[in-house]
Design a protein around this motif. Structure first.
Motif, PDB file in Angstrom:
ATOM      1  N   GLU A 167      37.042  39.435  38.525  1.00 41.99           N
ATOM      2  CA  GLU A 167      36.494  40.169  39.680  1.00 41.99           C
ATOM      3  C   GLU A 167      37.487  41.340  40.232  1.00 41.99           C
ATOM      4  O   GLU A 167      38.552  41.021  40.800  1.00 41.99           O
ATOM      5  N   GLU A 168      36.839  42.698  40.233  1.00 42.08           N
ATOM      6  CA  GLU A 168      37.831  43.861  40.436  1.00 42.08           C
ATOM      7  C   GLU A 168      39.168  43.662  39.559  1.00 42.08           C
ATOM      8  O   GLU A 168      39.055  43.748  38.451  1.00 42.08           O
ATOM      9  N   ASP A 169      40.363  43.409  40.149  1.00 44.16           N
ATOM     10  CA  ASP A 169      41.370  43.313  39.489  1.00 44.16           C
ATOM     11  C   ASP A 169      41.955  42.019  39.353  1.00 44.16           C
ATOM     12  O   ASP A 169      43.455  42.069  38.938  1.00 44.16           O
ATOM     13  N   LEU A 170      41.205  41.150  39.761  1.00 49.05           N
ATOM     14  CA  LEU A 170      41.907  39.639  39.686  1.00 49.05           C
ATOM     15  C   LEU A 170      41.185  38.776  38.584  1.00 49.05           C
ATOM     16  O   LEU A 170      39.888  38.851  38.775  1.00 49.05           O
ATOM     17  N   VAL A 188      45.142  41.166  36.746  1.00 49.07           N
ATOM     18  CA  VAL A 188      45.012  41.926  35.507  1.00 49.07           C
ATOM     19  C   VAL A 188      45.916  42.635  35.040  1.00 49.07           C
ATOM     20  O   VAL A 188      46.619  42.554  33.784  1.00 49.07           O
ATOM     21  N   LEU A 189      46.564  43.717  35.892  1.00 48.80           N
ATOM     22  CA  LEU A 189      47.508  44.569  35.531  1.00 48.80           C
ATOM     23  C   LEU A 189      48.974  43.966  35.319  1.00 48.80           C
ATOM     24  O   LEU A 189      49.731  44.587  34.570  1.00 48.80           O
ATOM     25  N   GLY A 190      49.075  42.576  35.641  1.00 50.45           N
ATOM     26  CA  GLY A 190      50.371  41.851  35.617  1.00 50.45           C
ATOM     27  C   GLY A 190      50.606  41.094  34.339  1.00 50.45           C
ATOM     28  O   GLY A 190      51.375  40.432  34.268  1.00 50.45           O
TER      29      GLY A 190
END
Length: 222
Positions: A167-170, A188-190
């Motif tokens: 959901e979005e970036d999580l 997500v980015l990590g």
């Protein structure tokens, strides 16, 4: 004229493994196919106890030591993988006394693997049909997710499995087969593994997580 073949010619040319064992559980004779099948090449085995000859084939030894006539299929070895069809017959002398055992072994590994593959394919098809039926008949997201995980365990034996939604970036764990795993939220980015799957649009299989830099260690899920 019919010329009888020598015993050694017949014995050595049989594709199945043949073992002759006396009443004291010693290997009296074995043909080349048996030597090859049971990985005994170059070993001095004739005259030795069968337990000493086949130390890594416990299931086969158990059948032989029952000292009775039987035919069965068994997993003789896991490494290398070896399935055997085994037939044990009693050897009698002219007075019908028992002299020992004749053991025939046939390598059925390839046939057995085909059977296992067909069974797994059938189970997978059933699981996919069941999941599709739930998706088409229910709007309850919890019921759908529970059904997906239940069917996953039918086709892939596992200790735990999770469904994670982005959901979005999580990335958030919304369902889990393991009661030990609490809900985990990951950026997500990590998270290298998530970034790889998103970038390549493919599932990611990690054979050994300790050796893969894409795996992220999390104390809460160890």
């Amino acid at each position: 004229d019919v010329v009888p073949l020598e015993r050694s010619v017949l014995f050595d040319s049989i594709d199945d493994g043949v073992l002759a064992i006396d009443t004291q559980m010693r290997l009296v004779d074995i043909n080349p196919a048996g030597i090859r099948m049971l990985d005994l090449a170059g070993k001095d085995v004739v005259g030795k106890p069968i337990r000493e000859v086949l130390p890594s084939h416990r299931t086969l030894i158990e059948k032989i030591e029952q000292f009775t006539e039987v035919q069965t299929e068994l997993l003789a070895s896991e490494d290398p993988l070896l399935y055997l069809d085994v037939k044990v017959s009693l050897l009698h002398d002219r007075r019908n006394g028992i002299r020992g055992l004749l053991v025939l072994v046939r390598d059925v590994t390839r046939h057995r693997l085909v059977q296992i593959s067909e069974k797994e394919s059938h189970e997978m098809a059933e699981a996919l049909r069941d999941t599709a039926a739930v998706l088409n008949s229910s709007l309850d997201i919890d019921q759908v997710l529970d059904h997906i995980l239940a069917n996953l365990r039918r086709i892939i034996p596992c200790d735990s499995a999770d469904i994670t939604m982005i959901e979005e970036d999580l990335a958030r764990t919304v369902r889990s087969l393991s009661s030990k795993n609490e809900s985990v939220n990951l950026p997500v980015l990590g998270t290298p593994s998530l970034m790889w799957m998103i970038e390549h649009a493919q599932p990611l299989v990690i054979p050994t997580v300790k050796k893969d830099v894409r795996w992220l260690e999390l104390p809460e899920v160890e």
